[in-house]
Enzyme design. Structure first.
Site, PDB file in Angstrom:
ATOM      1  N   THR A  54      23.538 -78.637  41.942  1.00 56.27           N
ATOM      2  CA  THR A  54      23.849 -80.012  41.528  1.00 56.27           C
ATOM      3  C   THR A  54      25.306 -80.362  41.802  1.00 56.27           C
ATOM      4  O   THR A  54      26.106 -79.501  42.149  1.00 56.27           O
ATOM      5  CB  THR A  54      23.595 -80.173  40.019  1.00 56.27           C
ATOM      6  OG1 THR A  54      24.451 -79.264  39.318  1.00 56.27           O
ATOM      7  CG2 THR A  54      22.149 -79.875  39.672  1.00 56.27           C
ATOM      8  N   ASP A  55      25.637 -81.655  41.632  1.00 57.03           N
ATOM      9  CA  ASP A  55      27.029 -82.074  41.727  1.00 57.03           C
ATOM     10  C   ASP A  55      27.386 -82.980  40.556  1.00 57.03           C
ATOM     11  O   ASP A  55      26.546 -83.236  39.687  1.00 57.03           O
ATOM     12  CB  ASP A  55      27.320 -82.723  43.088  1.00 57.03           C
ATOM     13  CG  ASP A  55      26.623 -84.070  43.273  1.00 57.03           C
ATOM     14  OD1 ASP A  55      26.272 -84.740  42.272  1.00 57.03           O
ATOM     15  OD2 ASP A  55      26.419 -84.458  44.432  1.00 57.03           O
ATOM     16  N   ALA A  56      28.637 -83.447  40.534  1.00 53.31           N
ATOM     17  CA  ALA A  56      29.134 -84.223  39.406  1.00 53.31           C
ATOM     18  C   ALA A  56      28.371 -85.535  39.205  1.00 53.31           C
ATOM     19  O   ALA A  56      28.484 -86.160  38.149  1.00 53.31           O
ATOM     20  CB  ALA A  56      30.636 -84.498  39.570  1.00 53.31           C
ATOM     21  N   GLY A  57      27.582 -85.958  40.168  1.00 55.44           N
ATOM     22  CA  GLY A  57      26.738 -87.141  40.007  1.00 55.44           C
ATOM     23  C   GLY A  57      25.503 -86.830  39.156  1.00 55.44           C
ATOM     24  O   GLY A  57      24.735 -87.725  38.822  1.00 55.44           O
TER      25      GLY A  57
END
Lengths: 143, 143, 143, 143
Positions: free
Chosen positions: A29-32
């Protein structure tokens, strides 16, 4: 003491579609809050690898013994709906077109029946020393 | 048509060691021909996540509903022998020490009976808004 | 003591092509000895981010203050020649088409004058809470 | 047309500490909104590589011509404060101890004057064919 667990193998369905389970971890995953867009390609390659293994093709063996491997030549991804942390997904792989030294694969990422992403990939079988195309192994062409 | 496959779950052994299968793909390796040293930590986190899931703890739920999560505070890795492309491995996770807001985990990466890497990790349970430690959920402290 | 070094900024050329330097590290490569195919998309996103920053758009600010971000909707990659360990590359980014809530970008990865990969990406500007498209910021549409 | 930009080099300070700039992109973060814990090791390796390059050592050359490389034997990370999306950081690298076939490095990740993480790494110089230790190159031992 040995802590052996069951290996993950995936499954070949009657319509010649291979399917492989994917669990989404923090690493994906990422910060979004959703799966980072490049990581869909990591998922896709896992399914292709397991499909090849299912067909009796070991990529590490090919690489070490013959210095040959598959290289991706072209790739098209259609992101339809984001995958999220902790999702239990399946990614499929189906050979759409087969030539002497290349193959086109159609892959889909599913959450249940929902398609999250569609991926079309052209791979070329080549000698990694010369970077020149070589014949696809019979395990694949005999399918 | 649905292409559901079996989910990968891992297994809790009698000595309270949780074990989870890892297959090494191209994405995990580097030009040295072995698993990239940072990726052992990705493997380790998969085992911790599945261990928590086994205990009934869903990290995405915690994150969204309560804004809390585990953060790694400290980490020690001992690389003993390299993992390689196509390896079928197991990574274990055992709680070595439990405090009110933190836990120490001992993890090992195995190829068969051979230990490839030993990892010691201290995680802290905290509110991601304030970045302050919070009490560990009862599912874990009641173990 | 402070160990500040110069920040990497990239450069906008006269033909409105933004270019950003990429150095290939072990983390980017795989056991085939070349850059792993998904990692071209990581390089591409760095260039897009720095281009936005050059235009005065801070993605972290957008995300935190307004809960909005760019999401990739579609992506096409043409791999022409492999990037390798220690390569000093440049990746470009040019806006090819601009609509009210989406944009098409053309990106190329260069080693000197040689194009190693061509990437076409469609991004959509959306609210991450609702996952619905929102208007592209004026800093971009006023270009 | 060529789109060359300035290469990122890092800087050696008077106290023999090498420092290298890191910008945090989406690829580095996770759904918790901070840099994923394994990615600090990617940052650390970039600094070590650039330090070696500064000393005249090219890892790809070593790998291809002599089949030798550095392998990480042990690693300790102390996470003090999280790095976040869009952060402009510096990561340092200092040789703390030098033996015939191994070296201990001390690395720190900085946001301005604040230390976000401390990393201690032991690397071993070895032949990748035999996986046996070899003498460290003179460029390093002559420091």
């Amino acid at each position: 003491m040995s802590y052996e667990t069951e290996t993950i193998k995936g499954k070949l369905f009657a319509d010649n579609t291979f399917s492989f389970p994917i669990r989404v971890y923090y690493e994906d995953t990422d910060a979004g809050g959703i799966v980072y867009y490049a990581n869909y390609l990591r998922f896709a390659e896992r399914a292709r690898t397991e499909y090849l293994r299912h067909l009796g093709i070991n990529q590490d063996g090919m690489l070490k013994e013959k210095g040959i491997g598959f290289v991706v030549r072209e790739c098209h991804i259609n992101y339809k709906s984001p995958a999220k942390l902790d999702d239990a997904l399946n990614i499929t792989c189906k050979i759409a077109e087969l030539k002497s030294a290349s193959a086109k694969m159609e892959q889909k990422l599913y959450r249940g029946d929902t398609v999250l992403a569609e991926i079309e990939i052209t791979i070329v079988f080549l000698s990694l020393a010369t970077m020149r195309p070589t014949k696809i192994p019979e395990e694949i062409t005999n399918l």
